[in-house]
Write a protein that holds these residues in place. Structure first.
Motif, PDB file in Angstrom:
ATOM      1  N   TYR A 102       0.859  -1.175   0.000  1.00  0.00           N
ATOM      2  CA  TYR A 102       0.000   0.000   0.000  1.00  0.00           C
ATOM      3  C   TYR A 102       0.899   1.230   0.000  1.00  0.00           C
ATOM      4  O   TYR A 102       1.699   1.416   0.915  1.00  0.00           O
ATOM      5  CB  TYR A 102      -0.890  -0.027   1.238  1.00  0.00           C
ATOM      6  CG  TYR A 102      -2.074   0.918   1.222  1.00  0.00           C
ATOM      7  CD1 TYR A 102      -3.367   0.442   1.049  1.00  0.00           C
ATOM      8  CD2 TYR A 102      -1.897   2.290   1.402  1.00  0.00           C
ATOM      9  CE1 TYR A 102      -4.466   1.294   1.060  1.00  0.00           C
ATOM     10  CE2 TYR A 102      -2.980   3.151   1.404  1.00  0.00           C
ATOM     11  CZ  TYR A 102      -4.273   2.650   1.241  1.00  0.00           C
ATOM     12  OH  TYR A 102      -5.359   3.505   1.234  1.00  0.00           O
ATOM     13  N   ILE A 103       0.786   2.051  -1.036  1.00  0.00           N
ATOM     14  CA  ILE A 103       1.604   3.258  -1.167  1.00  0.00           C
ATOM     15  C   ILE A 103       0.680   4.463  -1.212  1.00  0.00           C
ATOM     16  O   ILE A 103      -0.285   4.493  -1.981  1.00  0.00           O
ATOM     17  CB  ILE A 103       2.465   3.219  -2.446  1.00  0.00           C
ATOM     18  CG1 ILE A 103       3.356   1.966  -2.455  1.00  0.00           C
ATOM     19  CG2 ILE A 103       3.307   4.479  -2.561  1.00  0.00           C
ATOM     20  CD1 ILE A 103       4.116   1.776  -3.744  1.00  0.00           C
ATOM     21  N   VAL A 104       0.966   5.463  -0.389  1.00  0.00           N
ATOM     22  CA  VAL A 104       0.175   6.693  -0.363  1.00  0.00           C
ATOM     23  C   VAL A 104       0.792   7.711  -1.310  1.00  0.00           C
ATOM     24  O   VAL A 104       2.005   7.946  -1.284  1.00  0.00           O
ATOM     25  CB  VAL A 104       0.099   7.258   1.068  1.00  0.00           C
ATOM     26  CG1 VAL A 104      -0.667   8.583   1.080  1.00  0.00           C
ATOM     27  CG2 VAL A 104      -0.566   6.256   2.009  1.00  0.00           C
ATOM     28  N   LYS A 105      -0.037   8.294  -2.171  1.00  0.00           N
ATOM     29  CA  LYS A 105       0.433   9.337  -3.085  1.00  0.00           C
ATOM     30  C   LYS A 105       0.804  10.593  -2.282  1.00  0.00           C
ATOM     31  O   LYS A 105       0.227  10.845  -1.220  1.00  0.00           O
ATOM     32  CB  LYS A 105      -0.668   9.675  -4.097  1.00  0.00           C
ATOM     33  CG  LYS A 105      -1.063   8.560  -5.028  1.00  0.00           C
ATOM     34  CD  LYS A 105      -2.230   9.008  -5.904  1.00  0.00           C
ATOM     35  CE  LYS A 105      -2.704   7.901  -6.835  1.00  0.00           C
ATOM     36  NZ  LYS A 105      -3.904   8.275  -7.593  1.00  0.00           N
ATOM     37  N   PRO A 106       1.720  11.400  -2.811  1.00  0.00           N
ATOM     38  CA  PRO A 106       2.410  11.214  -4.099  1.00  0.00           C
ATOM     39  C   PRO A 106       3.522  10.181  -4.005  1.00  0.00           C
ATOM     40  O   PRO A 106       4.267  10.127  -3.029  1.00  0.00           O
ATOM     41  CB  PRO A 106       2.981  12.603  -4.377  1.00  0.00           C
ATOM     42  CG  PRO A 106       3.194  13.207  -3.021  1.00  0.00           C
ATOM     43  CD  PRO A 106       2.072  12.681  -2.169  1.00  0.00           C
ATOM     44  N   ALA A 107       3.606   9.353  -5.032  1.00  0.00           N
ATOM     45  CA  ALA A 107       4.621   8.313  -5.056  1.00  0.00           C
ATOM     46  C   ALA A 107       5.990   8.902  -5.372  1.00  0.00           C
ATOM     47  O   ALA A 107       6.100   9.849  -6.150  1.00  0.00           O
ATOM     48  CB  ALA A 107       4.263   7.260  -6.097  1.00  0.00           C
TER      49      ALA A 107
END
Length: 244
Positions: A102-107
């Motif tokens: 799970y990656i939260v923007k901004p990447a």
């Protein structure tokens, strides 16, 4: 050379899609962009992807619902949420639904690429070793995805190569159809398919894995398949091979 990884991206924002696609392609991978979940459904069949980047907030259906639906038929395709949702409850829900990360923007480019590669390593059916040893007259180069037989290079499709490597890495052990579906085909065990039988038959004929050959690819009734060296055959060996 090794095959270029195909990364799928479900993202409805064109600006975000362009930024993320550029990050991926600058790292040497290909990016297949789907603007909507309907676009993904239409194009997922004929297009083969190695990993899916998935936005949470999509028009029509949420990324979470799309993931849950995908997991009913595909248990092992690596999926990473890439979204602006930063609530801890959303992160936990996404991971519990079957997301691998799970990656939260901004990447950030370096982190995104590192997480993609990490998820791919965990999902890869092939080991990290470059060579499978003691399988003469066959020779394997896993980095370059090459097979030789008596020193002559044999051309195989990606699926044929993955299946053969998976069986050679578990030689002497029975591997169930369910394991092959999960680890090589990357679909759920409840999916009915005869593709495995077709590929097994093709490998037997092309590589001589039958009869009195040094290596035989056998069907084990109500269990699955087993690749054995004729001189070391042990009919009593019926437990299923570990998938790891």
């Amino acid at each position: 050379m090794s095959r270029t990884l195909q990364i799928g991206l479900v993202e409805d924002d064109p600006t975000q899609a362009k930024i993320i696609s550029t990050m991926i392609e600058n790292s040497g991978m290909d990016c297949l962009h789907y603007g909507t979940e309907l676009d993904f459904r239409r194009r997922m069949g004929p297009e083969s992807i190695d990993l899916l980047l998935l936005d949470w907030n999509l028009p029509g259906v949420s990324g979470l619902d799309l993931l849950r639906e995908l997991r009913q038929t595909n248990a092992t395709l690596p999926v990473i949420f890439l979204t602006g949702n930063d609530q801890e409850s959303d992160i936990v829900t996404g991971l519990q639904a079957g997301a691998d990360d799970y990656i939260v923007k901004p990447a950030r480019a370096a982190e995104l690429v590192a997480r993609i590669k990490s998820a791919m390593r965990r999902a890869a059916p092939l080991s990290n070793a470059n060579i499978i040893e003691d399988v003469e007259p066959f020779g394997f180069d896993l980095d370059r995805r090459r097979l030789t037989l008596h020193g002559e290079q044999i051309e195989l499709t990606d699926r044929e190569f993955d299946l053969l490597v998976f069986l050679f890495q578990r030689r002497g052990k029975v591997v169930s159809r369910e394991t092959l579906l999960s680890q090589v085909w990357r679909v759920g065990p409840n999916v009915a398919t005869r593709s495995i039988d077709t590929y097994v038959s093709r490998l037997r004929k092309r590589l001589g894995l039958q009869g009195d050959s040094e290596w035989r690819l056998e069907g084990v009734y109500q269990h699955g398949y087993r690749l054995v060296r004729s001189s070391n055959d042990d009919p009593a060996d019926l437990p299923e091979a570990d998938v790891g």
